[in-house]
Write a protein that holds these residues in place. Structure first.
Motif, short mmCIF file in Angstrom:
data_model
loop_
_atom_site.label_atom_id
_atom_site.label_comp_id
_atom_site.label_asym_id
_atom_site.label_seq_id
_atom_site.Cartn_x
_atom_site.Cartn_y
_atom_site.Cartn_z
N ALA A 88 2.01 -7.82 -8.19
CA ALA A 88 1.78 -7.91 -6.76
C ALA A 88 0.51 -7.20 -6.36
O ALA A 88 -0.14 -7.57 -5.40
CB ALA A 88 2.96 -7.29 -6.01
N GLY A 89 0.16 -6.13 -7.11
CA GLY A 89 -1.04 -5.38 -6.78
C GLY A 89 -2.30 -6.18 -7.00
O GLY A 89 -3.37 -5.79 -6.58
N ASP A 90 -2.26 -7.30 -7.71
CA ASP A 90 -3.45 -8.10 -7.89
C ASP A 90 -3.98 -8.51 -6.54
O ASP A 90 -5.18 -8.61 -6.31
CB ASP A 90 -3.14 -9.37 -8.69
N ALA A 153 -11.33 0.57 -5.76
CA ALA A 153 -10.46 -0.51 -6.24
C ALA A 153 -9.33 0.05 -7.10
O ALA A 153 -9.49 1.08 -7.76
CB ALA A 153 -11.27 -1.53 -7.04
N ASN A 154 -8.18 -0.62 -7.08
CA ASN A 154 -7.06 -0.17 -7.91
C ASN A 154 -6.76 -1.13 -9.06
O ASN A 154 -5.70 -1.07 -9.65
CB ASN A 154 -5.80 0.07 -7.06
N ARG A 155 -7.69 -2.00 -9.38
CA ARG A 155 -7.58 -2.86 -10.56
C ARG A 155 -8.64 -2.47 -11.56
O ARG A 155 -9.77 -2.13 -11.19
CB ARG A 155 -7.74 -4.33 -10.18
N SER A 156 -8.29 -2.53 -12.83
CA SER A 156 -9.22 -2.11 -13.88
C SER A 156 -8.92 -2.86 -15.17
O SER A 156 -8.05 -3.73 -15.22
CB SER A 156 -9.11 -0.60 -14.10
N ARG A 177 -4.06 -1.18 -14.10
CA ARG A 177 -4.10 -0.72 -12.70
C ARG A 177 -4.36 0.77 -12.70
O ARG A 177 -4.02 1.49 -13.64
CB ARG A 177 -2.77 -1.00 -11.99
N ASN A 178 -4.92 1.23 -11.60
CA ASN A 178 -5.13 2.66 -11.40
C ASN A 178 -4.62 3.03 -10.01
O ASN A 178 -3.86 2.27 -9.40
CB ASN A 178 -6.61 3.03 -11.60
N PRO A 279 -0.27 -0.82 -7.47
CA PRO A 279 -1.14 0.32 -7.78
C PRO A 279 -0.34 1.59 -8.00
O PRO A 279 0.81 1.71 -7.58
CB PRO A 279 -2.02 0.41 -6.53
N THR A 280 -0.97 2.53 -8.68
CA THR A 280 -0.31 3.78 -9.02
C THR A 280 -0.73 4.89 -8.05
O THR A 280 -1.52 4.68 -7.15
CB THR A 280 -0.66 4.21 -10.46
#
Length: 316
Positions: A88-90, A153-156, A177-178, A279-280
């Motif tokens: 979902a975080g995508d 951003a929270n994607r990595s 994710r970060n 995200p975390t």
């Protein structure tokens, strides 16, 4: 997941004091760290990485704005880590322009910030710049490079590299994710940002049995977590497998240990753990299959490290 993870210490015996550590070196053999039965009575605060819930993940492409902490709905996850899963975080994380923060946090095992160079540094890899490369210890032969899409951003993406005579060789790239608000080179508790820097990887653990890692592994009910994350995703299973990132912690102890050498205000409990589709709070999360692969690949004799941050910061 969030910056500084003040995870509750559940199901874990007392961490050695500094005096203890000077007199006896931590046992780093393969296998689980045993937990006394009385440890099950240990009280639990919510982990900084997986405790805050019920908030909506913002689009990482927009400038980061101060966030108000959202009351957690999780049911006592007693770890010192942070949950993170992908899905979902995508939708919640986008692409932002690379940041300019300088890599490196803390000191020694808490994150190298000295700029000394080593003569046998291989050709640059993973988009890493000279400042970041100089922080990688000379004896490191494995490096998990986690590159964020942008400072907010929270994607990595995560790639496990191994050092050879001809340079660093890349493994398969894994989606990751970060933290919700992105990255920081001055991490503090509760900022919902992942720390930028180079950190050693010394210890592992999880709710599930040891999959066969060569790292010390602590199987404990203290890694149990419930509740929901920033986009309403379930957090259960986030800590089935974790690898402690040696930011503001004592290497050679369980990931659940809450000793904070830099002080509680600098956060802690930053882990690599199973992704939960959101995200975390400060950790880095990978899909469960990739966490298993990572655990099987990491070798303490190769002195593994994690190099993490947004692309702009790591390229310096």
């Amino acid at each position: 997941m969030a910056s500084s993870i003040e995870g509750p210490l559940r199901g874990r015996h007392r961490a050695p004091s500094p005096g203890d550590r000077r007199s006896t070196a931590p046992v780093r053999g393969r296998g689980r760290l045993r937990m006394p039965a009385l440890a099950l009575l240990t009280a639990a605060l919510l982990t900084a990485c997986g405790a805050i819930t019920g908030s909506t993940a913002r689009d990482a492409s927009t400038p980061a704005a101060p966030r108000t902490a959202v009351p957690p709905t999780a049911t006592a996850p007693p770890a010192a880590g942070a949950p993170g899963k992908t899905a979902a975080g995508d939708r919640a994380a986008g692409n932002a322009t690379p940041g300019t923060g300088a890599p490196g946090v803390g000191s020694t095992s808490q994150g190298r910030t000295d700029t000394g160079t080593h003569p046998d540094t291989p050709v640059p890899f993973g988009g890493l710049g000279p400042r970041t490369l100089a922080l990688i210890p000379e004896n490191a032969r494995q490096a998990v490079v986690v590159t964020g899409r942008g400072p907010d951003a929270n994607r990595s993406e995560a790639v496990l590299y191994r050092r050879t005579a001809s340079g660093w060789k890349a493994g398969t790239a894994w989606p990751a994710r970060n933290a919700l608000n992105g990255w920081t080179d001055d991490h503090v508790a509760g900022d919902l940002r992942s720390p930028i820097g180079v950190f050693t990887l010394s210890d592992a653990g999880g709710l599930l049995p040891d999959p066969g890692t060569r790292l010390p592994y602590d199987e404990s009910p203290g890694f149990s977590i419930e509740g929901t994350g920033f986009v309403g995703e379930p957090l259960a299973g986030s800590f089935d497998y974790v690898v402690a990132i040696d930011y503001n912690r004592v290497p050679g102890t369980s990931p659940l240990d809450r000793t904070r050498p830099l002080g509680a205000d600098r956060g802690g409990g930053i882990w690599l753990h199973v992704d939960h589709d959101g995200p975390t709070q400060g950790c880095v999360s990978l899909e469960e299959a990739h966490m298993r692969q990572l655990l099987l690949a990491l070798d303490p004799d190769q002195h593994p490290v994690v190099v993490m941050g947004d692309a702009g910061s790591l390229s310096r």
